[in-house]
Write a protein that holds these residues in place. Structure first.
Motif, PDB file in Angstrom:
ATOM      1  N   VAL A   1      -9.751  22.142 -70.204  1.00  0.00           N
ATOM      2  CA  VAL A   1     -11.099  21.751 -69.794  1.00  0.00           C
ATOM      3  C   VAL A   1     -11.500  21.402 -71.363  1.00  0.00           C
ATOM      4  N   PRO A   2     -12.350  20.123 -71.341  1.00  0.00           N
ATOM      5  CA  PRO A   2     -12.865  20.064 -72.996  1.00  0.00           C
ATOM      6  C   PRO A   2     -13.962  20.909 -73.232  1.00  0.00           C
ATOM      7  N   PHE A   3     -13.871  21.358 -74.462  1.00  0.00           N
ATOM      8  CA  PHE A   3     -15.012  22.238 -75.167  1.00  0.00           C
ATOM      9  C   PHE A   3     -15.968  21.412 -75.701  1.00  0.00           C
ATOM     10  N   ILE A   4     -17.163  21.594 -75.079  1.00  0.00           N
ATOM     11  CA  ILE A   4     -18.242  20.618 -75.358  1.00  0.00           C
ATOM     12  C   ILE A   4     -19.286  21.476 -75.963  1.00  0.00           C
ATOM     13  N   ALA A   5     -19.210  22.894 -76.408  1.00  0.00           N
ATOM     14  CA  ALA A   5     -20.237  23.552 -77.024  1.00  0.00           C
ATOM     15  C   ALA A   5     -20.694  22.811 -78.476  1.00  0.00           C
ATOM     16  N   PRO A   6     -19.712  22.327 -79.121  1.00  0.00           N
ATOM     17  CA  PRO A   6     -20.093  21.975 -80.426  1.00  0.00           C
ATOM     18  C   PRO A   6     -20.976  20.586 -80.378  1.00  0.00           C
ATOM     19  N   PHE A   7     -20.946  19.893 -78.945  1.00  0.00           N
ATOM     20  CA  PHE A   7     -21.750  18.659 -78.899  1.00  0.00           C
ATOM     21  C   PHE A   7     -23.163  19.146 -78.679  1.00  0.00           C
TER      22      PHE A   7
END
Length: 118
Positions: free
Chosen positions: A90-96
């Motif tokens: 699953v892509p890690f999206i927290a930085p976005f």
């Protein structure tokens, strides 16, 4: 439905995924694979990435299925000859979202701002 990113290493540095790879892989998919959609991120760094939207009972099952599909595709699809799966997760999206919060001036878990969220 889960979005799983499959990162692929090209057979040679700078290798590009074929433009029609998403359509081609859909043709190789079986109904049991549970694929709803494939998006292609040919310019993703450091590895070109396939976004697989999969129906599955759990995140773990979706990631395992995506990894199996990637191994099958590089073995069976001539356009992917020599490519190697690097990861299926699953892509890690927290930085976005942290960047969005930072830009808003509200800060975030990892950034300064007038309102700390932790």
């Amino acid at each position: 439905m889960y979005l799983i990113h499959v990162r692929l290493r090209p057979p040679a540095p700078g290798g590009r995924l074929p433009d029609s790879i998403g359509t081609l892989l859909r043709a190789y998919a079986l109904p049991a694979d549970g694929i709803e959609h494939i998006s292609v991120h040919a310019e993703a760094q450091p590895h070109p990435t396939l976004g697989l939207y999969l129906m599955a009972d759990s995140l773990c099952a979706a990631e395992e299925r995506a990894a199996r599909l990637a191994r099958r595709w590089v073995a069976e699809v001539p356009a992917l000859a020599g490519w190697q799966p690097v990861s299926a997760e699953v892509p890690f999206i927290a930085p976005f979202y942290e960047r969005l919060l930072s830009a808003s001036g509200l800060g975030g878990l990892n950034g300064p701002g007038p309102v700390r969220s932790s």
